[in-house]
Design a protein around this motif. Structure first.
Motif, PDB file in Angstrom:
ATOM      1  N   LYS A 171       0.839  -0.898   0.219  1.00 29.60           N
ATOM      2  CA  LYS A 171       0.330  -0.142   0.165  1.00 29.60           C
ATOM      3  C   LYS A 171       1.072   1.006  -0.053  1.00 29.60           C
ATOM      4  CE  LYS A 171      -3.562   2.069   2.531  1.00 29.60           C
ATOM      5  NZ  LYS A 171      -4.722   2.008   3.296  1.00 29.60           N
ATOM      6  N   LEU A 172       0.584   1.923  -0.747  1.00 25.78           N
ATOM      7  CA  LEU A 172       0.847   3.387  -1.336  1.00 25.78           C
ATOM      8  C   LEU A 172       1.041   4.794  -1.663  1.00 25.78           C
ATOM      9  CD1 LEU A 172       3.557   5.261  -1.403  1.00 25.78           C
ATOM     10  CD2 LEU A 172       3.639   4.498  -3.808  1.00 25.78           C
ATOM     11  N   CYS A 173       0.435   5.373  -0.493  1.00 21.65           N
ATOM     12  CA  CYS A 173      -0.275   6.598  -0.527  1.00 21.65           C
ATOM     13  C   CYS A 173       0.480   7.967  -0.824  1.00 21.65           C
ATOM     14  CB  CYS A 173      -1.390   6.876   0.403  1.00 21.65           C
ATOM     15  SG  CYS A 173      -2.683   5.676   0.805  1.00 21.65           S
ATOM     16  N   MET A 174       0.405   8.838  -1.980  1.00 20.37           N
ATOM     17  CA  MET A 174       1.125  10.172  -2.484  1.00 20.37           C
ATOM     18  C   MET A 174       0.588  10.858  -2.664  1.00 20.37           C
ATOM     19  SD  MET A 174       4.743   7.959  -3.922  1.00 20.37           S
ATOM     20  CE  MET A 174       5.420   9.613  -4.172  1.00 20.37           C
ATOM     21  N   GLN A 175      -1.161  11.180  -1.970  1.00 23.18           N
ATOM     22  CA  GLN A 175      -1.351  11.852  -2.404  1.00 23.18           C
ATOM     23  C   GLN A 175      -0.958  13.738  -2.477  1.00 23.18           C
ATOM     24  OE1 GLN A 175      -5.630  12.529  -0.275  1.00 23.18           O
ATOM     25  NE2 GLN A 175      -6.112  11.004  -0.635  1.00 23.18           N
ATOM     26  N   ASN A 176      -1.065  14.697  -3.147  1.00 20.02           N
ATOM     27  CA  ASN A 176      -0.796  15.511  -3.134  1.00 20.02           C
ATOM     28  C   ASN A 176       1.210  15.782  -2.842  1.00 20.02           C
ATOM     29  OD1 ASN A 176      -0.441  18.437  -3.212  1.00 20.02           O
ATOM     30  ND2 ASN A 176      -1.243  18.964  -1.122  1.00 20.02           N
ATOM     31  N   ASN A 177       1.653  15.081  -4.044  1.00 23.47           N
ATOM     32  CA  ASN A 177       3.218  15.803  -4.295  1.00 23.47           C
ATOM     33  C   ASN A 177       3.818  16.274  -5.196  1.00 23.47           C
ATOM     34  OD1 ASN A 177       4.847  14.053  -1.986  1.00 23.47           O
ATOM     35  ND2 ASN A 177       3.365  13.225  -1.535  1.00 23.47           N
ATOM     36  N   ASP A 219       1.398  -9.154  -4.890  1.00 23.88           N
ATOM     37  CA  ASP A 219       0.960  -7.446  -3.630  1.00 23.88           C
ATOM     38  C   ASP A 219       0.479  -7.242  -3.108  1.00 23.88           C
ATOM     39  OD1 ASP A 219       2.841  -9.917  -1.588  1.00 23.88           O
ATOM     40  OD2 ASP A 219       4.088  -9.359  -2.395  1.00 23.88           O
ATOM     41  N   LEU A 220       0.404  -6.239  -4.403  1.00 22.65           N
ATOM     42  CA  LEU A 220      -0.554  -4.555  -4.367  1.00 22.65           C
ATOM     43  C   LEU A 220      -1.610  -4.768  -3.872  1.00 22.65           C
ATOM     44  CD1 LEU A 220       0.542  -2.787  -7.590  1.00 22.65           C
ATOM     45  CD2 LEU A 220       1.040  -2.584  -4.757  1.00 22.65           C
ATOM     46  N   ILE A 221      -2.461  -3.636  -2.728  1.00 17.89           N
ATOM     47  CA  ILE A 221      -3.565  -3.307  -2.781  1.00 17.89           C
ATOM     48  C   ILE A 221      -4.256  -2.423  -3.326  1.00 17.89           C
ATOM     49  CG2 ILE A 221      -4.707  -3.652  -0.145  1.00 17.89           C
ATOM     50  CD1 ILE A 221      -3.334  -5.599   1.244  1.00 17.89           C
ATOM     51  N   GLU A 222      -3.209  -1.487  -2.531  1.00 20.36           N
ATOM     52  CA  GLU A 222      -3.675  -0.226  -2.996  1.00 20.36           C
ATOM     53  C   GLU A 222      -2.231   1.430  -3.590  1.00 20.36           C
ATOM     54  OE1 GLU A 222      -6.241   3.634  -0.854  1.00 20.36           O
ATOM     55  OE2 GLU A 222      -5.653   1.987   0.182  1.00 20.36           O
ATOM     56  N   ILE A 223      -2.581   2.017  -4.375  1.00 19.91           N
ATOM     57  CA  ILE A 223      -2.213   2.451  -4.357  1.00 19.91           C
ATOM     58  C   ILE A 223      -2.380   3.898  -4.580  1.00 19.91           C
ATOM     59  CG2 ILE A 223      -0.588   3.467  -6.705  1.00 19.91           C
ATOM     60  CD1 ILE A 223       0.441   0.898  -7.571  1.00 19.91           C
ATOM     61  N   ASP A 224      -2.376   4.511  -4.312  1.00 18.89           N
ATOM     62  CA  ASP A 224      -3.455   6.689  -4.402  1.00 18.89           C
ATOM     63  C   ASP A 224      -2.742   7.421  -4.939  1.00 18.89           C
ATOM     64  OD1 ASP A 224      -5.160   8.228  -3.309  1.00 18.89           O
ATOM     65  OD2 ASP A 224      -5.599   8.063  -1.316  1.00 18.89           O
ATOM     66  N   PHE A 225      -2.797   7.655  -5.717  1.00 21.42           N
ATOM     67  CA  PHE A 225      -2.123   9.843  -6.720  1.00 21.42           C
ATOM     68  C   PHE A 225      -2.638  10.173  -6.266  1.00 21.42           C
ATOM     69  CE2 PHE A 225       0.930   6.586  -9.204  1.00 21.42           C
ATOM     70  CZ  PHE A 225       2.036   6.358  -8.206  1.00 21.42           C
ATOM     71  N   ASP A 226      -4.053  10.465  -5.751  1.00 16.42           N
ATOM     72  CA  ASP A 226      -4.647  11.483  -5.788  1.00 16.42           C
ATOM     73  C   ASP A 226      -4.468  13.476  -5.470  1.00 16.42           C
ATOM     74  OD1 ASP A 226      -7.907  12.124  -6.294  1.00 16.42           O
ATOM     75  OD2 ASP A 226      -7.818  12.377  -3.629  1.00 16.42           O
ATOM     76  N   ARG A 227      -5.063  13.833  -6.294  1.00 15.55           N
ATOM     77  CA  ARG A 227      -4.499  15.022  -5.877  1.00 15.55           C
ATOM     78  C   ARG A 227      -2.911  15.242  -6.765  1.00 15.55           C
ATOM     79  NH1 ARG A 227      -5.370  18.285  -0.487  1.00 15.55           N
ATOM     80  NH2 ARG A 227      -4.834  15.562   0.056  1.00 15.55           N
ATOM     81  N   ASN A 228      -2.818  14.511  -7.779  1.00 17.63           N
ATOM     82  CA  ASN A 228      -1.844  14.686  -8.400  1.00 17.63           C
ATOM     83  C   ASN A 228      -1.900  14.593  -9.882  1.00 17.63           C
ATOM     84  OD1 ASN A 228       0.987  14.369  -6.439  1.00 17.63           O
ATOM     85  ND2 ASN A 228      -0.461  12.726  -5.671  1.00 17.63           N
ATOM     86  N   TYR A 229      -1.562  16.035 -10.732  1.00 18.83           N
ATOM     87  CA  TYR A 229      -2.477  15.620 -11.728  1.00 18.83           C
ATOM     88  C   TYR A 229      -1.418  15.114 -13.190  1.00 18.83           C
ATOM     89  CZ  TYR A 229      -4.964  18.542  -9.529  1.00 18.83           C
ATOM     90  OH  TYR A 229      -5.737  19.377  -8.655  1.00 18.83           O
ATOM     91  N   ARG A 288      -6.675  -1.443  -5.493  1.00 18.06           N
ATOM     92  CA  ARG A 288      -7.173  -0.231  -5.077  1.00 18.06           C
ATOM     93  C   ARG A 288      -6.737   0.684  -6.256  1.00 18.06           C
ATOM     94  NH1 ARG A 288     -11.616   2.589  -2.810  1.00 18.06           N
ATOM     95  NH2 ARG A 288     -11.508   4.743  -2.953  1.00 18.06           N
ATOM     96  N   MET A 289      -7.016   1.391  -7.313  1.00 19.63           N
ATOM     97  CA  MET A 289      -6.378   2.083  -8.206  1.00 19.63           C
ATOM     98  C   MET A 289      -6.754   4.045  -7.624  1.00 19.63           C
ATOM     99  SD  MET A 289      -3.007   2.683  -9.751  1.00 19.63           S
ATOM    100  CE  MET A 289      -2.050   4.287  -9.985  1.00 19.63           C
ATOM    101  N   THR A 290      -6.245   5.187  -7.203  1.00 23.30           N
ATOM    102  CA  THR A 290      -6.906   6.527  -6.978  1.00 23.30           C
ATOM    103  C   THR A 290      -6.147   7.387  -7.773  1.00 23.30           C
ATOM    104  OG1 THR A 290      -8.096   5.952  -5.029  1.00 23.30           O
ATOM    105  CG2 THR A 290      -7.930   7.968  -5.475  1.00 23.30           C
ATOM    106  N   VAL A 291      -6.477   8.078  -8.783  1.00 21.77           N
ATOM    107  CA  VAL A 291      -5.487   9.454  -9.876  1.00 21.77           C
ATOM    108  C   VAL A 291      -6.405   9.962 -10.396  1.00 21.77           C
ATOM    109  CG1 VAL A 291      -4.223   6.639 -10.982  1.00 21.77           C
ATOM    110  CG2 VAL A 291      -6.305   8.036 -12.241  1.00 21.77           C
ATOM    111  N   THR A 292      -6.335  10.865 -10.687  1.00 24.33           N
ATOM    112  CA  THR A 292      -6.803  12.643 -10.674  1.00 24.33           C
ATOM    113  C   THR A 292      -5.951  12.915 -11.897  1.00 24.33           C
ATOM    114  OG1 THR A 292      -6.814  13.185  -8.958  1.00 24.33           O
ATOM    115  CG2 THR A 292      -6.816  14.957 -10.643  1.00 24.33           C
TER     116      THR A 292
END
Length: 380
Positions: free
Chosen positions: A304-310, A339-349, A374-378
């Motif tokens: 799980k990697l969360c990198m919102q707003n970077n 092994d991936l469960i989630e990657i969060d790139f929200d608020r990165n354009y 789970r994948m989150t992107v903007t």
């Protein structure tokens, strides 16, 4: 069904290891040690003129009535909450914006050997009632009470919005390096205003401890200090979760984070609200992708990697390392990691090109028969 979280601040543990330290003691011995801790904590606070944490004393007494020992310790400022606090407080850090600075007219005694800066946060616990003098809540007095009472039941320490000068960090670091400190597996220091020297000293203690969770959110961490922390954590085979939200991390931190991700047992990494940009993210994912593809390398366990707003967008310093190049590396990770469960790139354009790379990665992963994640992107 997993065990429910206990009231009073106790830490939930997996079945089979639950209350392992407490189970080795008879009831009378456990009660004696807990009472000795409360007595030592009160006496030590009086000696150095600090305030005992209302939450710690309340939770410890509540569990003592059930013949149980407190495992989860929370230190936080209580500017608007009296010492006899209600028992329905949530176990989450209060937002820093809700903390008001104490009035300048509040008298404060400075503990022996612990210089307090002018803007140190003060607890509302008082000496001699509501009209008494106000003193700071200190980590030092808590760890000294643990040692004096030979208290072996602590599992988690949460320090929320309390300023930690170097003397406080030294007290904590020495405890973590002691045999008793090996019982501590979860450490949170949220918004502690730790100095660069304090981070360097803390990094030394991380080499010998066995933490599973480390949270240093809302602390400004210099690049060299982060590198020392990452090197130290590579030796921690128990590490599962690392949270570095809003720590002013910049692009040059990417390589140290990538090295930690591939050479440790880390499962969850939280990097929200930093400034890694495409350059730092590229260094991070370059190592992860290489280790995932090379069968001779150990597979990264990061799930799980969360990198919102970077600021992973087209406005970075190095235009050649745009979001599309960065997402190509992420694509290699997605396609090769089971092994991936989630990657969060929200608020990165990441743009249309970056979004296309992610879509292709998702399709290839499905064709390979790997589990969904789970994948989150903007995109824009």
């Amino acid at each position: 069904m997993p065990p429910k979280k206990k009231k009073g601040g106790a830490v939930s543990r997996k079945k089979g290891s639950k209350d392992a330290a407490q189970a080795t003691l008879d009831k009378d011995s456990l009660i004696r040690i807990c009472r000795n801790f409360l007595k030592a904590y009160t006496q030590r606070c009086q000696t150095v003129r600090s305030a005992p944490s209302p939450r710690v004393t309340r939770d410890a007494k509540t569990l003592l009535e059930e013949d149980k020992a407190l495992e989860k310790f929370i230190l936080e400022p209580c500017l608007s909450v009296p010492a006899a606090a209600s028992t329905d407080q949530k176990d989450t850090p209060p937002p820093s914006k809700q903390l008001a600075k104490p009035a300048a007219s509040y008298p404060m005694a400075v503990p022996v050997g612990v210089p307090m800066s002018a803007n140190s946060r003060i607890a509302s616990a008082t000496e001699g009632g509501a009209t008494g003098r106000r003193y700071p809540i200190l980590v030092q007095t808590l760890v000294e009470a643990w040692c004096n009472a030979n208290y072996k039941f602590m599992r988690a320490l949460h320090v929320w919005h309390l300023e930690l000068p170097d003397e406080e960090i030294v007290s904590l670091a020495l405890f973590m390096e002691s045999p008793l400190g090996t019982n501590l597996v979860h450490l949170e220091i949220i918004n502690g205003n730790i100095s660069p020297w304090g981070f360097s000293r803390l990094a030394k203690s991380l080499k010998t401890c066995h933490l599973t969770n480390l949270h240093l959110d809302y602390n400004s961490i210099p690049v060299d200090c982060l590198a020392n922390i990452c090197i130290a954590l590579q030796k921690d085979a128990a590490l599962q979760v690392l949270s570095l939200k809003s720590c002013h991390l910049i692009a040059s931190c990417g390589e140290a984070l990538g090295t930690l991700a591939v050479l440790s047992s880390l499962r969850e990494l939280y990097l929200d609200n930093n400034l890694l940009e495409c350059e730092g993210a590229t260094e991070l994912f370059k190592l992860i992708a290489a280790f995932c593809e090379n069968p001779t390398f150990p597979k990264p366990r990061l799930a799980k990697l969360c990198m919102q707003n970077n600021a992973i967008d087209e406005n970075g310093k190095l235009v050649s390392l745009g979001p599309e190049v960065c997402m190509q590396l992420v694509k290699r990770w997605i396609v090769n990691s089971s092994d991936l469960i989630e990657i969060d790139f929200d608020r990165n354009y990441i743009g249309d090109g970056g979004g296309k790379e992610i879509m292709e990665a998702m399709l290839q992963r499905k064709e390979a028969g790997l589990a969904d994640f789970r994948m989150t992107v903007t995109p824009r």
